[in-house]
Motif scaffolding. Structure first.
Motif: not given
Length: 115
Positions: A88-115
């Motif tokens: 259930e941790d499988t997802a695209v993980y995004y880095c986020n940075a908050d400043t006073v005026y804006e929220k920034y995002w990375g493009r994401g990295t895929q994490v896949t956990v197999s059972s």
């Protein structure tokens, strides 16, 4: 402007570990908080872990005790150490940075956990 580049995703078996990295560049001095979100298919993006500029950390209940957020200020890099991974941790993980005026995002990295 702040630029964020994630790395470290991949495929891992349940119970395994991965470490994600997020390299920040640009006006990094303006960042108040930096952290990680994730989005699984068909689901909304959700907070995973966040660290304030003062060093306080907050985690989603679903990852508390398994994930650890940390940073290397000299390298402007934030890490997410993920242990005891579950399918259930499988997802695209995004880095986020908050400043006073804006929220920034990375493009994401895929994490896949197999059972």
């Amino acid at each position: 402007q702040v630029q964020l580049v994630e790395s470290g995703g991949g495929l891992v078996q349940a119970g395994g570990s991965l470490t994600l990295s997020c390299a920040a560049s640009g006006n990094t001095f303006s960042i108040n908080a930096i952290g990680w979100y994730r989005q699984a298919p068909g689901k909304q993006r959700e907070l995973v872990a966040v660290m304030s500029s003062g060093g306080s950390r907050n985690y989603a209940g679903t990852v508390k005790g398994r994930f650890t957020i940390s940073r290397d200020n000299a390298k402007n890099t934030v890490f997410l150490q993920m242990n005891s991974l579950k399918p259930e941790d499988t997802a695209v993980y995004y880095c986020n940075a908050d400043t006073v005026y804006e929220k920034y995002w990375g493009r994401g990295t895929q994490v896949t956990v197999s059972s």
